[in-house]
Design a protein around this motif. Structure first.
Motif, PDB file in Angstrom:
ATOM      1  N   ASP A 230      13.653  21.468  61.031  1.00  0.00           N
ATOM      2  CA  ASP A 230      14.126  22.573  61.859  1.00  0.00           C
ATOM      3  C   ASP A 230      12.972  23.557  62.101  1.00  0.00           C
ATOM      4  O   ASP A 230      12.536  24.246  61.185  1.00  0.00           O
ATOM      5  N   GLU A 231      12.484  23.603  63.352  1.00  0.00           N
ATOM      6  CA  GLU A 231      11.338  24.477  63.684  1.00  0.00           C
ATOM      7  C   GLU A 231      11.653  25.953  63.426  1.00  0.00           C
ATOM      8  O   GLU A 231      10.745  26.755  63.218  1.00  0.00           O
ATOM      9  N   ALA A 232      12.938  26.293  63.434  1.00  0.00           N
ATOM     10  CA  ALA A 232      13.318  27.694  63.216  1.00  0.00           C
ATOM     11  C   ALA A 232      12.980  28.152  61.803  1.00  0.00           C
ATOM     12  O   ALA A 232      12.912  29.364  61.529  1.00  0.00           O
ATOM     13  N   LYS A 233      12.761  27.219  60.906  1.00  0.00           N
ATOM     14  CA  LYS A 233      12.389  27.587  59.541  1.00  0.00           C
ATOM     15  C   LYS A 233      11.018  28.259  59.490  1.00  0.00           C
ATOM     16  O   LYS A 233      10.641  28.833  58.473  1.00  0.00           O
ATOM     17  N   ALA A 234      10.264  28.157  60.570  1.00  0.00           N
ATOM     18  CA  ALA A 234       8.923  28.760  60.598  1.00  0.00           C
ATOM     19  C   ALA A 234       8.991  30.241  60.249  1.00  0.00           C
ATOM     20  O   ALA A 234       8.086  30.768  59.592  1.00  0.00           O
ATOM     21  N   ASP A 235      10.066  30.928  60.663  1.00  0.00           N
ATOM     22  CA  ASP A 235      10.168  32.370  60.393  1.00  0.00           C
ATOM     23  C   ASP A 235      10.105  32.659  58.892  1.00  0.00           C
ATOM     24  O   ASP A 235       9.427  33.595  58.459  1.00  0.00           O
ATOM     25  N   GLN A 236      10.819  31.847  58.101  1.00  0.00           N
ATOM     26  CA  GLN A 236      10.787  32.033  56.637  1.00  0.00           C
ATOM     27  C   GLN A 236       9.377  31.805  56.101  1.00  0.00           C
ATOM     28  O   GLN A 236       8.924  32.488  55.184  1.00  0.00           O
TER      29      GLN A 236
ATOM     30  N   GLY B 289       2.435  32.154  65.910  1.00  0.00           N
ATOM     31  CA  GLY B 289       2.264  30.900  66.655  1.00  0.00           C
ATOM     32  C   GLY B 289       1.300  29.920  66.024  1.00  0.00           C
ATOM     33  O   GLY B 289       0.991  28.882  66.616  1.00  0.00           O
ATOM     34  N   SER B 290       0.799  30.242  64.829  1.00  0.00           N
ATOM     35  CA  SER B 290      -0.206  29.358  64.222  1.00  0.00           C
ATOM     36  C   SER B 290       0.415  28.266  63.348  1.00  0.00           C
ATOM     37  O   SER B 290      -0.276  27.331  62.956  1.00  0.00           O
ATOM     38  N   LEU B 291       1.711  28.383  63.017  1.00  0.00           N
ATOM     39  CA  LEU B 291       2.337  27.385  62.130  1.00  0.00           C
ATOM     40  C   LEU B 291       2.995  26.270  62.935  1.00  0.00           C
ATOM     41  O   LEU B 291       3.593  26.508  63.986  1.00  0.00           O
ATOM     42  N   HIS B 292       2.886  25.065  62.410  1.00  0.00           N
ATOM     43  CA  HIS B 292       3.541  23.899  63.019  1.00  0.00           C
ATOM     44  C   HIS B 292       4.259  23.119  61.925  1.00  0.00           C
ATOM     45  O   HIS B 292       3.739  22.988  60.819  1.00  0.00           O
ATOM     46  N   ALA B 293       5.430  22.595  62.265  1.00  0.00           N
ATOM     47  CA  ALA B 293       6.217  21.863  61.269  1.00  0.00           C
ATOM     48  C   ALA B 293       5.504  20.582  60.863  1.00  0.00           C
ATOM     49  O   ALA B 293       4.868  19.916  61.683  1.00  0.00           O
TER      50      ALA B 293
END
Ligand SMILES: Cc1cc2nc3c(=O)[nH]c(=O)nc-3n(C[C@H](O)[C@H](O)[C@H](O)COP(=O)(O)OP(=O)(O)OC[C@H]3O[C@@H](n4cnc5c(N)ncnc54)[C@H](O)[C@@H]3O)c2cc1C
Length: 105
Positions: free
Chosen positions: A18-24, A39-43
């Motif tokens: 789930d890409e939305a987990k990036a916020d955590q 914007g620097s993190l990718h799953a």
């Protein structure tokens, strides 16, 4: 650079991330790297981790079963070898060798 992992309890085997987990992850990483650019993190990948203890239960120790437990000669089951399984690997190997040596004698 790689961050993680996290844990998500599931009822069926799924490997989607789930890409939305990036916020955590942004929140957690910025505690020690405040300037982490947006914007620097990718799953990355996901995997299935079998656990001996379920959600809300206390974690439990490794479970090692030899012939005395299951009755099958020459078989040693190793369950739940999670952290610190790597650190413990030599001691675990000694224990398994003892179990197998004991049964082959
Ligand atoms: C993120 C993370 C951090 C960790 N950090 C630490 C740490 O700091 N210190 C520590 O002591 N431990 C740590 N651990 C735990 C440690 O990694 C494990 O305890 C250890 O790797 C378990 O070893 P294993 O040989 O039992 O299993 P694994 O290392 O998982 O090896 C099992 C192997 O079997 C292969 N395999 C699976 N199914 C099949 C199949 N059907 N056919 C063929 N091959 C198959 C897999 O590809 C894998 O190579 C960490 C674990 C994780 C996930």
């Amino acid at each position: 650079m790689r961050f993680g992992p996290d844990v998500e309890w599931i009822d069926r085997v799924v490997y989607e991330v789930d890409e939305a987990k990036a916020d955590q992850f942004y929140d957690a990483i910025r505690k020690f790297w405040p300037a982490l650019p947006e914007g620097s993190l990718h799953a990355d990948y996901s995997g299935i981790r079998p656990k001996l203890a379920g959600p809300g239960q206390p974690s439990r120790d490794f479970l090692i079963e030899g012939e005395e437990d299951h009755g099958v000669k020459g078989v040693v089951n190793l369950f739940g070898i999670e952290s610190p399984g790597l650190t413990s690997c030599l001691a675990i190997a000694d224990h398994v060798a003892d179990l197998l040596g004991k049964y082959s004698a």
